[in-house]
Structures are given as structure tokens and as C-alpha cells.
Write a protein that holds these residues in place. Structure first.
Motif, PDB file in Angstrom:
ATOM      1  N   THR A 326       0.830  -1.206   0.000  1.00  0.00           N
ATOM      2  CA  THR A 326       0.000   0.000   0.000  1.00  0.00           C
ATOM      3  C   THR A 326       0.863   1.255   0.000  1.00  0.00           C
ATOM      4  O   THR A 326       0.574   2.220  -0.714  1.00  0.00           O
ATOM      5  N   VAL A 327       1.935   1.237   0.786  1.00  0.00           N
ATOM      6  CA  VAL A 327       2.832   2.389   0.834  1.00  0.00           C
ATOM      7  C   VAL A 327       3.445   2.636  -0.540  1.00  0.00           C
ATOM      8  O   VAL A 327       3.502   3.778  -1.016  1.00  0.00           O
ATOM      9  N   ARG A 328       3.897   1.561  -1.190  1.00  0.00           N
ATOM     10  CA  ARG A 328       4.502   1.700  -2.512  1.00  0.00           C
ATOM     11  C   ARG A 328       3.490   2.261  -3.514  1.00  0.00           C
ATOM     12  O   ARG A 328       3.813   3.139  -4.323  1.00  0.00           O
ATOM     13  N   ARG A 329       2.258   1.754  -3.461  1.00  0.00           N
ATOM     14  CA  ARG A 329       1.221   2.259  -4.360  1.00  0.00           C
ATOM     15  C   ARG A 329       0.952   3.738  -4.110  1.00  0.00           C
ATOM     16  O   ARG A 329       0.818   4.528  -5.056  1.00  0.00           O
ATOM     17  N   ASP A 330       0.862   4.119  -2.831  1.00  0.00           N
ATOM     18  CA  ASP A 330       0.585   5.522  -2.508  1.00  0.00           C
ATOM     19  C   ASP A 330       1.716   6.429  -2.983  1.00  0.00           C
ATOM     20  O   ASP A 330       1.471   7.496  -3.562  1.00  0.00           O
ATOM     21  N   LEU A 331       2.939   6.011  -2.733  1.00  0.00           N
ATOM     22  CA  LEU A 331       4.078   6.831  -3.157  1.00  0.00           C
ATOM     23  C   LEU A 331       4.145   6.946  -4.671  1.00  0.00           C
ATOM     24  O   LEU A 331       4.459   8.013  -5.222  1.00  0.00           O
ATOM     25  N   ARG A 333       1.580   6.795  -6.746  1.00  0.00           N
ATOM     26  CA  ARG A 333       0.442   7.565  -7.279  1.00  0.00           C
ATOM     27  C   ARG A 333       0.506   9.041  -6.898  1.00  0.00           C
ATOM     28  O   ARG A 333       0.151   9.900  -7.705  1.00  0.00           O
ATOM     29  N   ILE A 334       0.920   9.361  -5.670  1.00  0.00           N
ATOM     30  CA  ILE A 334       0.816  10.758  -5.229  1.00  0.00           C
ATOM     31  C   ILE A 334       2.172  11.421  -4.973  1.00  0.00           C
ATOM     32  O   ILE A 334       2.237  12.639  -4.797  1.00  0.00           O
ATOM     33  N   GLY A 335       3.247  10.651  -4.957  1.00  0.00           N
ATOM     34  CA  GLY A 335       4.581  11.223  -4.768  1.00  0.00           C
ATOM     35  C   GLY A 335       4.958  11.376  -3.303  1.00  0.00           C
ATOM     36  O   GLY A 335       4.100  11.354  -2.407  1.00  0.00           O
ATOM     37  N   ALA A 336       6.247  11.567  -3.058  1.00  0.00           N
ATOM     38  CA  ALA A 336       6.769  11.590  -1.691  1.00  0.00           C
ATOM     39  C   ALA A 336       6.290  12.800  -0.900  1.00  0.00           C
ATOM     40  O   ALA A 336       5.964  12.685   0.285  1.00  0.00           O
ATOM     41  N   ASP A 337       6.236  13.973  -1.519  1.00  0.00           N
ATOM     42  CA  ASP A 337       5.851  15.180  -0.783  1.00  0.00           C
ATOM     43  C   ASP A 337       4.412  15.089  -0.292  1.00  0.00           C
ATOM     44  O   ASP A 337       4.118  15.382   0.874  1.00  0.00           O
ATOM     45  N   ARG A 338       3.514  14.707  -1.180  1.00  0.00           N
ATOM     46  CA  ARG A 338       2.109  14.606  -0.795  1.00  0.00           C
ATOM     47  C   ARG A 338       1.908  13.480   0.221  1.00  0.00           C
ATOM     48  O   ARG A 338       1.126  13.633   1.168  1.00  0.00           O
ATOM     49  N   PHE A 339       2.616  12.369   0.056  1.00  0.00           N
ATOM     50  CA  PHE A 339       2.516  11.264   1.003  1.00  0.00           C
ATOM     51  C   PHE A 339       3.018  11.703   2.382  1.00  0.00           C
ATOM     52  O   PHE A 339       2.399  11.413   3.410  1.00  0.00           O
ATOM     53  N   ARG A 340       4.129  12.441   2.408  1.00  0.00           N
ATOM     54  CA  ARG A 340       4.672  12.926   3.678  1.00  0.00           C
ATOM     55  C   ARG A 340       3.681  13.848   4.373  1.00  0.00           C
ATOM     56  O   ARG A 340       3.475  13.762   5.588  1.00  0.00           O
ATOM     57  N   ALA A 372       9.210   7.692   2.772  1.00  0.00           N
ATOM     58  CA  ALA A 372       8.995   8.817   1.855  1.00  0.00           C
ATOM     59  C   ALA A 372      10.312   9.523   1.555  1.00  0.00           C
ATOM     60  O   ALA A 372      10.561   9.945   0.414  1.00  0.00           O
ATOM     61  N   ALA A 373      11.168   9.663   2.575  1.00  0.00           N
ATOM     62  CA  ALA A 373      12.447  10.345   2.376  1.00  0.00           C
ATOM     63  C   ALA A 373      13.347   9.575   1.417  1.00  0.00           C
ATOM     64  O   ALA A 373      14.120  10.174   0.657  1.00  0.00           O
ATOM     65  N   ASP A 374      13.252   8.244   1.438  1.00  0.00           N
ATOM     66  CA  ASP A 374      14.119   7.402   0.600  1.00  0.00           C
ATOM     67  C   ASP A 374      13.524   7.113  -0.775  1.00  0.00           C
ATOM     68  O   ASP A 374      14.187   6.513  -1.627  1.00  0.00           O
ATOM     69  N   TRP A 375      12.286   7.516  -0.995  1.00  0.00           N
ATOM     70  CA  TRP A 375      11.584   7.145  -2.213  1.00  0.00           C
ATOM     71  C   TRP A 375      12.189   7.797  -3.446  1.00  0.00           C
ATOM     72  O   TRP A 375      12.447   9.004  -3.487  1.00  0.00           O
ATOM     73  N   GLN A 376      12.419   6.978  -4.454  1.00  0.00           N
ATOM     74  CA  GLN A 376      12.840   7.468  -5.760  1.00  0.00           C
ATOM     75  C   GLN A 376      11.694   7.240  -6.742  1.00  0.00           C
ATOM     76  O   GLN A 376      11.184   6.112  -6.848  1.00  0.00           O
ATOM     77  N   PRO A 377      11.223   8.269  -7.432  1.00  0.00           N
ATOM     78  CA  PRO A 377      10.084   8.109  -8.339  1.00  0.00           C
ATOM     79  C   PRO A 377      10.315   6.996  -9.355  1.00  0.00           C
ATOM     80  O   PRO A 377      11.423   6.838  -9.887  1.00  0.00           O
TER      81      PRO A 377
END
Length: 437
Positions: A326-331, A333-340, A372-377
Motif C-alpha cells: 500500500t505504501v509503494r502504491r501511494d508513493l 500515485r501521489i509522490g513523496a511530498d504529498r505522502f509525507r 517517503a524520504a528514501d523514495w525514488q520516483p
């Protein structure tokens, strides 16, 4: 030049001692005038804070000031000529220079002014004691209302009669609380706060843009929740922004964004703090539509409105124990900033109500922030042209449907399938008539 005597000295620094600053002062004095720093730059210098905006008062009229500056090659913009203000533009920065003035007529929103050469009369029309401290280029101070003592004591105090200062400009109510958040210490000045309570309905005639600007500046203070609580207790926010009630959420948010998390991407953010405060007055469902309506009423920009609405709707779907898929899907779809944003808002909402977050819960929230901090698009490995090239569908709406089908398959498998595998999957799983419909 009448009405004030020196009261002390400070050691100028920063832009106060810049070469261009001396040029501005010298130009005015060579023209027969006198210039002094005033307001925020003096207040901040006394506190040894970073200096930004430079306000200067002078006893020349605005036209004379302009002539004096242009004579030495300084560019001048007539930013508020009706009220005696011009802006000098130099390499070091901008200097807002205003002729000494007195209010002739005011209606709580706008003032008609007359120019004067009396420094004390100019000081009397200002709002708070520590905003009426003047300073010469050499650091000599002129403090007619003992604002330096108030500043040291953390006391925000109106000049003269508080009710009179407020009646001149009702926006001073919000400025009183904004300065309390930035410079004050509890308890709040009861005389000023009570005057604000009595005059609160005057804020209904103030433009939403001016209210927005003051509120966002207030929320950028390090710990604004106590002041917001005072604004509710003295019936200020219930008059103009009744949706802002969740001070417990705000207390958690200001702890998260300024103290608790060692993440450079997380800094005090007035819009995120505004979302933490927000609660609809007429609906238990905190929906994006209600949030958008509020944001537009406050005249937030389109970008700010979209972000604010997304925070409200996204946070309702976030929990501390979200699974990795779920976290991967959210990141994705909406990106790290919005997820954070959503995680911080959801965390503040959860932590502000009993029972207290367990150690495992807090660890879960922290893990979401770290993820979120480590996420690469990442991007879906195929595009519409790949489907066309494979002759899986003609150009048209079916291309989008197949891309959606491939995306779900890709997400279900941890985003690992490459383009060849996705094309193979689509070829072996044709869409049914019901899916196409």
C-alpha cells in the motif's frame, strides 16, 4: 526634528552596515533630511536575529526623498506614494522609506495620512511599543514607549489605548496575536487581548487576502498552538475562521515538524499546520470538497488549495501500520511530498487523542516518513506507443484501459515486471467485452 531623545544604543550588523545602506542614509541627509531605521529591522537587531526587510523613516516628503536618492543614482519605486512610501533598490537589497506621518482619518481598513516632521507623532500612530523603536545609522536608539523592555519581557503591548489602535485598523487584532506567537511569552497581555475580543467583528470587513497573510505568518512561528488557543479563547477565530479549532493536532504537528524528526525535508510549514487546525463546522465528514471550499474562501492560491485539500483527504486513509504494498502504491500515485504531508497530518490527528500512541505506533509513523524520504520516483515501463507497436489495440480509448490493466499487474508484483513481461501479460489477458464497456 522634534519629540524624541536618545534612549540607548545597539550594535548594527548585517544589512544595517552595508555600503548601500550608508548611501541611502547619506543621500537623505545631504538633501537636508534625517533617516532612521524603524520597526522590524530594529526589533530584530535588538534580538540579534537575521535581518531581512529594512524599513526606514525620514522627515523628507516622498517627492524630496525620491529626488535625494535619484540624485546619487539610486533607483526609486513609488510603491505607496499616497501614504508617503517609496522603495529604494540597490545591489544590497530593497529599502522601504516612509515619510513621518500622522493619521487624519481611518475607518478600520484604510487611513488618510498627513506628513509631518515630528518623530514622536509618527511613533504614536504605530501599533506596538517594540515596533516604534527608531535607530540611527550608528546604532543610537530612540524608544519613546519603552518597547525594548516589552521586547525583553516577551510582552506585546499596544501603543496608547488598545481600542483606539484597533479601531484605526482592525487587522491589528491579527497582528497582535501574530507578534505574540513570534515574540511574546505567556501570559498574553490581558488589556490588549480583551480589546481584540471587543473589536473582533471588525475583522469581518477585512479582506480574506489580508487575513490569510497574517494567519500564515502566525503559523510559521516556532510554536503557534498556544497563541491559536488564545485566539479561540478570546473569540477571535470563532468570528472569522470557525473551522480552525484543533489546537491539540497543531501542538503535535509543531512538535513533529520542528523538533521530533531529524529529516531536512520536514520544516515548519504554515499550510500543513493550517490543515492540522482544520475541522468543518457543519459536517463530520472531513472531505476534500469541504476543505477546498474553505481554502478558496481564504483565497489560497490554486496550488495551495490543491495541496490543502489533498492533505485533508489523504490523511483520512493513512494509518501507522500500512503494509509495504500500500505504501509503494501511494508513493507511486501521489509522490513523496504529498505522502509525507498525509502521514504527518494523520500522525498529528492520531497522537492528539487518547489513548496515547504506543511505541510500535510511533515507530510505524516514523517508518512511513523515512520511506517517503528514501523514495525514488518510478514509472510504468510501457507507454501507449508500446501497445500500438505490439498491435494489441488500435489508437483510441482502449489504449488507456490496457495501460491501466498493465499498471495494476505491475503494482501487484512489486513494480518488478519489465516492458517485455507487461506486453506478454497484456497479449495473454485480452480484455473482456464487459471490461471494455
Amino acid at each position: 526634528m522634534t519629540g524624541m531623545e536618545p534612549t540607548g544604543r545597539l550594535r548594527p550588523y548585517g544589512i544595517m552596515v552595508a555600503e548601500d545602506t550608508a548611501r541611502v542614509f547619506d543621500a537623505i541627509e545631504q538633501h537636508g533630511g534625517r533617516a532612521r531605521f524603524v520597526g522590524g529591522v530594529v526589533r530584530d537587531a535588538l534580538l540579534r536575529r537575521d535581518l531581512h526587510d529594512v524599513d526606514i523613516a525620514c522627515d523628507l516628503g516622498p517627492d524630496e526623498t525620491t529626488s535625494a536618492l535619484e540624485k546619487v543614482g539610486i533607483r526609486v519605486i513609488p510603491t505607496g506614494i499616497k501614504h508617503g512610501t517609496v522603495t529604494a533598490i540597490t545591489d544590497a537589497g530593497a529599502y522601504e522609506i516612509t515619510t513621518l506621518r500622522v493619521d487624519v482619518l481611518s475607518d478600520g481598513r484604510h487611513a488618510e495620512v498627513a506628513f509631518t516632521d515630528n518623530w514622536f507623532e509618527d511613533a504614536k500612530r504605530r501599533d506596538f511599543t517594540f515596533n516604534a523603536i527608531y535607530c540611527d545609522l550608528d546604532g543610537t536608539l530612540y524608544d519613546p514607549f519603552d518597547g525594548q523592555t516589552d521586547l525583553g519581557d516577551g510582552r506585546v503591548r499596544f501603543i496608547g489605548t488598545a481600542e483606539n489602535r484597533i479601531a484605526e485598523d482592525f487587522l491589528r487584532i491579527l497582528r497582535f496575536f501574530r507578534f505574540q506567537a513570534w515574540f511574546g511569552r505567556p501570559p498574553i497581555d490581558p488589556v490588549g487581548a480583551e480589546a481584540c475580543r471587543k473589536g473582533a467583528r471588525g475583522l469581518l470587513d477585512i479582506s480574506p487576502e489580508r487575513i490569510r497573510d497574517e494567519m500564515l505568518k502566525l503559523l510559521l512561528a516556532k510554536s503557534p498552538a498556544g497563541t491559536i488557543g488564545d485566539m479561540i479563547g478570546f473569540d477571535i477565530l470563532p468570528v472569522i475562521l470557525p473551522q480552525l479549532t484543533q489546537t491539540a493536532n497543531l501542538r503535535i504537528m509543531q512538535w513533529l515538524d520542528s523538533t521530533a524528526l531529524a529529516d531536512p525535508a520536514i520544516q515548519p510549514d504554515p499550510l500543513r499546520r493550517l490543515a492540522a487546525l482544520f475541522k468543518p463546522t457543519d459536517d463530520n465528514d472531513v472531505s476534500a470538497n469541504i476543505a477546498e471550499e474553505f481554502a478558496r474562501s481564504l483565497r489560497l492560491s490554486n496550488t495551495e488549495t490543491d495541496r490543502f485539500s489533498a492533505m485533508i483527504s489523504d490523511a483520512a486513509l493513512i494509518e501507522s501500520d500500512l503494509d509495504a504494498d500500500t505504501v509503494r502504491r501511494d508513493l507511486y500515485r501521489i509522490g513523496a511530498d504529498r505522502f509525507r504531508d498525509a502521514v504527518l497530518l494523520a500522525w498529528s490527528m492520531r497522537a492528539s487523542v487518547p489513548p496515547r500512541c504506543t511505541q510500535d505506533e510511533n515507530k510505524g509513523w516514523q517508518n512511513l516518513v523515512a520511506t517517503a524520504a528514501d523514495w525514488q520516483p518510478i514509472h510504468l515501463p510501457i507507454q501507449g506507443r508500446d501497445i500500438l507497436a505490439a498491435k494489441l489495440a488500435p489508437a483510441g480509448p482502449k489504449i488507456g484501459m490496457l495501460l491501466k490493466q498493465a499498471e495494476e499487474y505491475w503494482l501487484d508484483r512489486g513494480c518488478e515486471p519489465d516492458s517485455a513481461e507487461l506486453i506478454k501479460y497484456l497479449a495473454s489477458h485480452p480484455m473482456t467485452d464487459e471490461q471494455e464497456a
